[in-house]
Design an enzyme around this catalytic site. Structure first.
Site, PDB file in Angstrom:
ATOM      1  N   VAL A   1       6.078  -9.369   2.208  1.00 47.29           N
ATOM      2  CA  VAL A   1       5.158 -10.501   1.999  1.00 47.29           C
ATOM      3  C   VAL A   1       5.901 -11.830   1.813  1.00 47.29           C
ATOM      4  O   VAL A   1       5.304 -12.899   1.880  1.00 47.29           O
ATOM      5  CB  VAL A   1       4.179 -10.293   0.810  1.00 47.29           C
ATOM      6  CG1 VAL A   1       3.181  -9.190   1.104  1.00 47.29           C
ATOM      7  CG2 VAL A   1       4.897 -10.055  -0.498  1.00 47.29           C
TER       8      VAL A   1
ATOM      9  N   TYR B   1       8.221 -12.800 -15.272  1.00 48.18           N
ATOM     10  CA  TYR B   1       7.160 -11.927 -14.741  1.00 48.18           C
ATOM     11  C   TYR B   1       5.804 -12.397 -15.279  1.00 48.18           C
ATOM     12  O   TYR B   1       4.834 -12.536 -14.521  1.00 48.18           O
ATOM     13  CB  TYR B   1       7.411 -10.461 -15.108  1.00 48.18           C
ATOM     14  CG  TYR B   1       6.272  -9.566 -14.660  1.00 48.18           C
ATOM     15  CD1 TYR B   1       6.049  -9.328 -13.307  1.00 48.18           C
ATOM     16  CD2 TYR B   1       5.389  -8.996 -15.584  1.00 48.18           C
ATOM     17  CE1 TYR B   1       4.982  -8.536 -12.878  1.00 48.18           C
ATOM     18  CE2 TYR B   1       4.324  -8.207 -15.167  1.00 48.18           C
ATOM     19  CZ  TYR B   1       4.121  -7.978 -13.814  1.00 48.18           C
ATOM     20  OH  TYR B   1       3.059  -7.203 -13.390  1.00 48.18           O
TER      21      TYR B   1
ATOM     22  N   ALA C   1       0.822  -1.229   0.000  1.00 50.17           N
ATOM     23  CA  ALA C   1       0.000   0.000   0.000  1.00 50.17           C
ATOM     24  C   ALA C   1       0.847   1.266   0.000  1.00 50.17           C
ATOM     25  O   ALA C   1       0.311   2.364   0.151  1.00 50.17           O
ATOM     26  CB  ALA C   1      -0.938  -0.011   1.209  1.00 50.17           C
TER      27      ALA C   1
HETATM   28  P1  NDP Z   1       4.717   0.009  -7.541  1.00 47.67           P
HETATM   29  O1  NDP Z   1       6.163  -0.359  -7.669  1.00 47.67           O
HETATM   30  O2  NDP Z   1       4.342   1.424  -7.614  1.00 47.67           O
HETATM   31  O3  NDP Z   1       4.119  -0.627  -6.204  1.00 47.67           O
HETATM   32  C1  NDP Z   1       4.418  -1.938  -5.809  1.00 47.67           C
HETATM   33  C2  NDP Z   1       4.090  -2.098  -4.344  1.00 47.67           C
HETATM   34  O4  NDP Z   1       4.370  -3.458  -3.962  1.00 47.67           O
HETATM   35  C3  NDP Z   1       4.966  -1.202  -3.463  1.00 47.67           C
HETATM   36  O5  NDP Z   1       4.225  -0.770  -2.366  1.00 47.67           O
HETATM   37  C4  NDP Z   1       6.056  -2.152  -3.039  1.00 47.67           C
HETATM   38  O6  NDP Z   1       6.702  -1.804  -1.843  1.00 47.67           O
HETATM   39  C5  NDP Z   1       5.238  -3.419  -2.840  1.00 47.67           C
HETATM   40  N1  NDP Z   1       6.089  -4.587  -2.728  1.00 47.67           N
HETATM   41  C6  NDP Z   1       6.968  -5.061  -3.627  1.00 47.67           C
HETATM   42  N2  NDP Z   1       7.602  -6.131  -3.135  1.00 47.67           N
HETATM   43  C7  NDP Z   1       7.104  -6.334  -1.890  1.00 47.67           C
HETATM   44  C8  NDP Z   1       7.349  -7.272  -0.865  1.00 47.67           C
HETATM   45  N3  NDP Z   1       8.243  -8.255  -1.024  1.00 47.67           N
HETATM   46  N4  NDP Z   1       6.660  -7.184   0.293  1.00 47.67           N
HETATM   47  C9  NDP Z   1       5.759  -6.200   0.466  1.00 47.67           C
HETATM   48  N5  NDP Z   1       5.478  -5.279  -0.454  1.00 47.67           N
HETATM   49  C10 NDP Z   1       6.151  -5.342  -1.623  1.00 47.67           C
HETATM   50  O7  NDP Z   1       4.004  -0.818  -8.705  1.00 47.67           O
HETATM   51  P2  NDP Z   1       2.454  -1.021  -9.059  1.00 47.67           P
HETATM   52  O8  NDP Z   1       1.596  -0.255  -8.173  1.00 47.67           O
HETATM   53  O9  NDP Z   1       2.323  -0.812 -10.503  1.00 47.67           O
HETATM   54  O10 NDP Z   1       2.315  -2.581  -8.773  1.00 47.67           O
HETATM   55  C11 NDP Z   1       1.305  -3.131  -7.960  1.00 47.67           C
HETATM   56  C12 NDP Z   1       0.851  -4.447  -8.552  1.00 47.67           C
HETATM   57  O11 NDP Z   1       0.257  -4.203  -9.819  1.00 47.67           O
HETATM   58  C13 NDP Z   1       1.964  -5.460  -8.798  1.00 47.67           C
HETATM   59  O12 NDP Z   1       1.494  -6.739  -8.404  1.00 47.67           O
HETATM   60  C14 NDP Z   1       2.169  -5.391 -10.309  1.00 47.67           C
HETATM   61  O13 NDP Z   1       2.677  -6.591 -10.814  1.00 47.67           O
HETATM   62  C15 NDP Z   1       0.757  -5.141 -10.757  1.00 47.67           C
HETATM   63  N6  NDP Z   1       0.589  -4.571 -12.090  1.00 47.67           N
HETATM   64  C16 NDP Z   1       1.205  -3.395 -12.425  1.00 47.67           C
HETATM   65  C17 NDP Z   1       1.025  -2.888 -13.694  1.00 47.67           C
HETATM   66  C18 NDP Z   1       1.718  -1.640 -14.154  1.00 47.67           C
HETATM   67  O14 NDP Z   1       1.799  -1.419 -15.374  1.00 47.67           O
HETATM   68  N7  NDP Z   1       2.195  -0.774 -13.274  1.00 47.67           N
HETATM   69  C19 NDP Z   1       0.135  -3.557 -14.662  1.00 47.67           C
HETATM   70  C20 NDP Z   1      -0.425  -4.790 -14.200  1.00 47.67           C
HETATM   71  C21 NDP Z   1      -0.213  -5.253 -12.947  1.00 47.67           C
HETATM   72  P3  NDP Z   1       8.220  -1.230  -1.852  1.00 47.67           P
HETATM   73  O15 NDP Z   1       8.080   0.214  -2.251  1.00 47.67           O
HETATM   74  O16 NDP Z   1       8.671  -1.470  -0.460  1.00 47.67           O
HETATM   75  O17 NDP Z   1       8.975  -2.018  -2.867  1.00 47.67           O
HETATM   76  C1  8X3 Z   2       2.407  -4.955 -15.919  1.00 46.79           C
HETATM   77  C2  8X3 Z   2       1.913  -4.692 -17.297  1.00 46.79           C
HETATM   78  O1  8X3 Z   2       2.417  -5.233 -19.737  1.00 46.79           O
HETATM   79  O2  8X3 Z   2       4.118  -4.075 -18.452  1.00 46.79           O
HETATM   80  O3  8X3 Z   2       1.916  -6.160 -15.446  1.00 46.79           O
HETATM   81  O4  8X3 Z   2       3.673  -6.401 -18.057  1.00 46.79           O
HETATM   82  S1  8X3 Z   2       3.096  -5.127 -18.441  1.00 46.79           S
END
Ligand code: NDP
Ligand code: 8X3
Length: 251
Positions: A60, A152, A10
């Site tokens: 996590v 990924y 979050a």
């Molecule tokens: P961000 O990097 O902005 O946010 C990712 C969040 O996950 C951060 O709060 C990060 O914390 C946390 N996180 C990562 N690793 C861990 C861990 N081991 N334990 C606890 N928290 C962790 O990316 P997004 O908001 O884009 O990503 C969120 C989700 O959305 C992911 O699952 C991603 O795969 C998915 N997603 C993203 C897309 C995109 O294009 N952005 C598209 C599709 C899916 P910290 O800052 O401490 O690393």
């Molecule tokens: C994140 C979206 O297309 O960059 O899951 O993999 S993409």
């Protein structure tokens, strides 16, 4: 009715946007992440606006710590209504034959095993109460691989299978299970993927208006508030000029 919503990851991007949108919806929040400072800042921001917030600082991938902190929540916070399994990341975009084994392990441990840990910790209580919603943040990367996406994409394909499997396993309960599958969302995601190379990260979103974390959070709040007999199983969310993982029309 006010829900108790637990969101992993979050502290940034989609997870942070979900925290704000669920708070605006009047829900109470359990926010988890790795940075205690960021969680405390978000807690202050949302509490100042009147939200009830608990924060738990853990990775996590640390199963024991997750269990310890969740069970240490005040009793009145134990009944989680919505679990948003959001924490996740991509690392690298190398061809599979040149990939980095440590990066692969981090993605698998976070995106798959971390999500499973949270599911295993939270869902039994939901089953017992016959109430709850699990929203997993998958990706269109789980539907089709793209160049360099290999591991990924595999983790997000696993999220799809795990989500579908859970939906089957709780079908005789009132629980609902949703896979949200975004395309390009401009967050910290690409900075993380490219190990802090911000110029390379910025190029991912050049020439197209990408989605924002808020766009995904709006959908999360919507699915969590659908009538109880309505289970939104999957939602694919794309920027208007993205048609698939590989078809992105840039200006
Ligand atoms: P961000 O990097 O902005 O946010 C990712 C969040 O996950 C951060 O709060 C990060 O914390 C946390 N996180 C990562 N690793 C861990 C861990 N081991 N334990 C606890 N928290 C962790 O990316 P997004 O908001 O884009 O990503 C969120 C989700 O959305 C992911 O699952 C991603 O795969 C998915 N997603 C993203 C897309 C995109 O294009 N952005 C598209 C599709 C899916 P910290 O800052 O401490 O690393
Ligand atoms: C994140 C979206 O297309 O960059 O899951 O993999 S993409």
């Amino acid at each position: 009715m006010k829900k108790t919503v637990l969101i992993t990851g979050a502290t940034s991007g989609i997870g942070l946007a979900c925290a704000r949108k669920f708070a605006q919806n009047g829900d109470r929040l359990i926010l988890t992440g790795r940075s205690g400072q960021k969680l405390s800042d978000i807690c202050k921001e949302l509490s100042d606006e009147g939200a009830e917030v608990q924060t738990l600082t853990f990775d996590v991938r640390d199963r024991e710590e997750a269990k310890r902190l969740l069970s240490g929540l005040p009793k009145e916070w134990h009944d989680i209504d919505v679990l948003v399994n959001n924490a996740g990341l991509a690392l690298g975009l190398e061809p599979e034959q040149d990939g980095n084994l440590d990066d692969w392990e981090t993605m698998i441990d976070t995106n798959i095993k971390g999500l499973l840990t949270m599911t295993r910790l939270v869902v039994p209580g939901m089953v017992k109460r016959d109430r709850g919603h699990i929203i997993n943040i998958g990706s269109i990367a789980g539907d089709a691989a793209y160049a360099g996406g290999n591991v990924y994409c595999a983790t997000k394909a696993a999220v799809k299978a795990i989500t579908d499997g859970l939906r089957i396993d709780v079908a005789d309960t009132a629980l609902r299970v949703t896979n949200l599958k975004p395309g390009l969302v401009e967050t910290n995601f690409s900075n993380v993927r490219f190990h802090g190379d911000t110029d390379r990260a910025a190029k991912v979103y050049q020439g197209i208006k990408p989605l924002t974390g808020d766009d995904i959070a709006d959908v999360a709040v919507y699915v969590a508030n659908a009538p109880e007999h309505v289970q939104i199983a999957e939602v694919t969310i794309l920027a208007t000029h993205q048609a698939s993982v590989n078809v992105i029309k840039r200006k």
